[in-house]
Design an enzyme around this catalytic site. Structure first.
Site, PDB file in Angstrom:
ATOM      1  N   TYR A   1       0.812  -1.207   0.025  1.00  0.00           N
ATOM      2  CA  TYR A   1      -0.034   0.117   0.144  1.00  0.00           C
ATOM      3  C   TYR A   1       0.915   1.406   0.074  1.00  0.00           C
ATOM      4  CZ  TYR A   1      -4.639  -2.152   0.955  1.00  0.00           C
ATOM      5  OH  TYR A   1      -5.696  -2.672   1.040  1.00  0.00           O
TER       6      TYR A   1
ATOM      7  N   LYS B   1       3.369 -15.088   2.257  1.00  0.00           N
ATOM      8  CA  LYS B   1       3.666 -16.132   1.298  1.00  0.00           C
ATOM      9  C   LYS B   1       5.304 -16.197   1.216  1.00  0.00           C
ATOM     10  CE  LYS B   1       2.112 -17.425  -2.931  1.00  0.00           C
ATOM     11  NZ  LYS B   1       1.327 -19.087  -2.609  1.00  0.00           N
TER      12      LYS B   1
ATOM     13  N   ASP C   1      -2.651 -18.025   0.807  1.00  0.00           N
ATOM     14  CA  ASP C   1      -3.658 -18.963  -0.118  1.00  0.00           C
ATOM     15  C   ASP C   1      -4.168 -20.100   0.642  1.00  0.00           C
ATOM     16  OD1 ASP C   1      -0.893 -20.238  -0.114  1.00  0.00           O
ATOM     17  OD2 ASP C   1      -1.096 -20.889  -2.455  1.00  0.00           O
TER      18      ASP C   1
ATOM     19  N   ASP D   1      -6.147  -6.999   4.390  1.00  0.00           N
ATOM     20  CA  ASP D   1      -7.308  -6.668   3.495  1.00  0.00           C
ATOM     21  C   ASP D   1      -8.370  -7.661   3.130  1.00  0.00           C
ATOM     22  OD1 ASP D   1      -9.005  -4.440   2.749  1.00  0.00           O
ATOM     23  OD2 ASP D   1      -7.906  -4.810   0.797  1.00  0.00           O
TER      24      ASP D   1
ATOM     25  N   ASP E   1     -12.175  -9.364   4.460  1.00  0.00           N
ATOM     26  CA  ASP E   1     -13.377  -9.171   3.800  1.00  0.00           C
ATOM     27  C   ASP E   1     -14.056 -10.657   3.725  1.00  0.00           C
ATOM     28  OD1 ASP E   1     -13.434  -6.665   3.461  1.00  0.00           O
ATOM     29  OD2 ASP E   1     -13.954  -6.697   1.284  1.00  0.00           O
TER      30      ASP E   1
HETATM   31  C1  IPM Z   1     -10.304  -1.247   4.020  1.00  0.00           C
HETATM   32  C2  IPM Z   1     -10.578  -0.628   2.781  1.00  0.00           C
HETATM   33  C3  IPM Z   1      -9.393   0.151   2.440  1.00  0.00           C
HETATM   34  C4  IPM Z   1      -8.173  -0.513   2.381  1.00  0.00           C
HETATM   35  C5  IPM Z   1      -9.633   0.970   1.023  1.00  0.00           C
HETATM   36  C6  IPM Z   1     -10.852   1.847   0.980  1.00  0.00           C
HETATM   37  C7  IPM Z   1      -8.496   1.845   0.928  1.00  0.00           C
HETATM   38  O1  IPM Z   1     -10.801  -1.556   2.082  1.00  0.00           O
HETATM   39  O2  IPM Z   1     -10.052  -0.525   5.045  1.00  0.00           O
HETATM   40  O3  IPM Z   1     -10.332  -2.319   4.306  1.00  0.00           O
HETATM   41  O4  IPM Z   1      -7.706  -1.158   1.378  1.00  0.00           O
HETATM   42  O5  IPM Z   1      -7.381  -0.450   3.406  1.00  0.00           O
HETATM   43 MN    MN Z   2     -10.746  -3.544   2.677  1.00  0.00          MN
END
Ligand code: IPM
Ligand code: MN
Length: 355
Positions: free
Chosen positions: A142, A189, A221, A245, A249
């Site tokens: 990032y 990884k 993975d 990240d 999710d």
């Molecule tokens: C999160 C979001 C952010 C990230 C984006 C919006 C930049 O997806 O907080 O997880 O990737 O960190």
């Molecule tokens: Mn995110």
């Protein structure tokens, strides 16, 4: 206690979900006799539109002088489909994380008994799953060197980690594991990436210094697969920025909805509390978004920023009660669903009425 909070509603559904969380925060302050002061700041697309900067200096100063930051969401579709945009809302979030030194993002993954049937996983796999993902937040791909060459036809992003960055996040991982079930899974990884090999090397140095914790190593993975196959096998997971990240999710949906999971970003300066979901622009202004992740982020704020555990717990109890009673938004409703603002009112009301 004096509670001095910065509120950054951001974009999309951000303002409406933050408003619900503030109802709960106000109810708590009233009930426990805390002196609450707060101030709003601009961030994201809203800040770009108003002042041309997604994380203006004024907002940063506000965060620095506050004891905690409650954050909504960031992002606007008008930027998503324009790869040539030079300023983006997301840059505001990244700038905030970097400037506040928020190197750790704590994402607890917990299930609600009454929502288990909504999980894409079978009940027996997900029931009782409870782990924490600690995502490194200010390093890695990032923030590494990025750019274009060959007249724009080659693009690169660099994944860089220093020993210091890895050590401090692993140290936090061990502290969390020590307070929980004493297992730390280091996700990397290392079979391919040099940066991951440094993570693993350092983890292997630290493991013997933490003999009370079982250190486990897992390729990312494989971790992606294990999260859906055996979510109950995890206790504390620690990983680099981008892997964290993606994995969080994935982890969030096993609980039944992305709208439920809170997070705390902690580090050097003021901590930030925010839902893990995005700005859900399609729902903005419709009073339909699920405010629970943000309300639970406020619970984390009481616990992490102020050490007020009873306050945090009362918010959690209120949320759990709202879900059990079906006072929920349409994303998790069985029959009748409630508006964002109704759920917020109900939860704040529960807090106010609690003995
Ligand atoms: C999160 C979001 C952010 C990230 C984006 C919006 C930049 O997806 O907080 O997880 O990737 O960190
Ligand atoms: Mn995110």
């Amino acid at each position: 206690m004096k509670l001095n909070i910065a509120i950054l509603p951001g974009d999309g559904i951000g303002p409406e979900i933050v408003e619900q969380a503030m109802k709960a925060v106000n109810a708590i302050a009233e009930k426990f006799g805390h002196e609450l002061t707060y101030e709003y700041g601009l961030t994201g697309a809203t800040a770009i539109d108003q002042v041309g900067d997604p994380y203006p200096a004024e907002t940063h100063n506000l965060c620095m002088k506050s004891d905690a930051v409650l954050f909504g969401a960031i992002g606007d579709p008008k930027f998503d489909n324009n790869p040539k945009a030079t300023v983006r809302p997301e840059q505001g979030l990244l700038a905030m994380r970097k400037q506040l030194g928020l190197y750790a993002n704590i994402r607890p993954v917990e299930t609600f008994e009454s929502l288990i049937h909504r999980s894409p996983l079978r009940r027996e796999l997900v029931e009782g799953a409870n782990f924490v993902c600690i995502r490194e937040l200010t390093g890695g791909i990032y923030f590494g060197e990025k750019g274009r060459k060959d007249n724009g036809n080659t693009a690169f992003d660099t994944n860089t980690y220093t020993r210091e960055e890895i050590e401090r996040i692993l140290k936090l991982g061990y502290e969390f594991a020590r307070k929980r079930n004493k297992k730390l899974t280091v996700v990397d990884k290392a079979n391919v990436l040099e940066s991951s090999r440094l993570w693993r090397e350092i983890a292997q140095e630290m493991a013997p210094q933490n003999p009370d914790i079982k250190t486990e190593y897992m390729f990312v993975d494989n971790a992606a697969m294990q999260i859906i196959q055996w979510p109950k096998n995890f206790d504390v997971m620690v990983t680099e920025n981008m892997f964290g990240d993606i994995l969080t999710d994935e982890a969030s949906v096993i609980t039944g909805s992305l709208g439920l999971l809170p997070s705390a970003s902690i580090g050097i300066h003021t901590s930030v509390f925010e839902p893990i979901h995005g700005s859900y622009p399609q729902a903005a202004g419709k009073d339909i978004a699920n405010p629970v992740a943000t309300i639970l982020s406020a619970a984390m704020m009481f616990e992490y920023a102020f050490g007020l555990m009873d306050e945090g717990k009362l918010i959690r109890d209120a949320v759990a009660a709202s879900i059990t009673k079906g006072i929920v938004t349409e994303d998790i409703a069985e029959g009748k669903s409630f508006k964002t603002s109704e759920v917020g009112d109900w939860i704040a009301g529960y807090v106010a009425k609690a003995k």
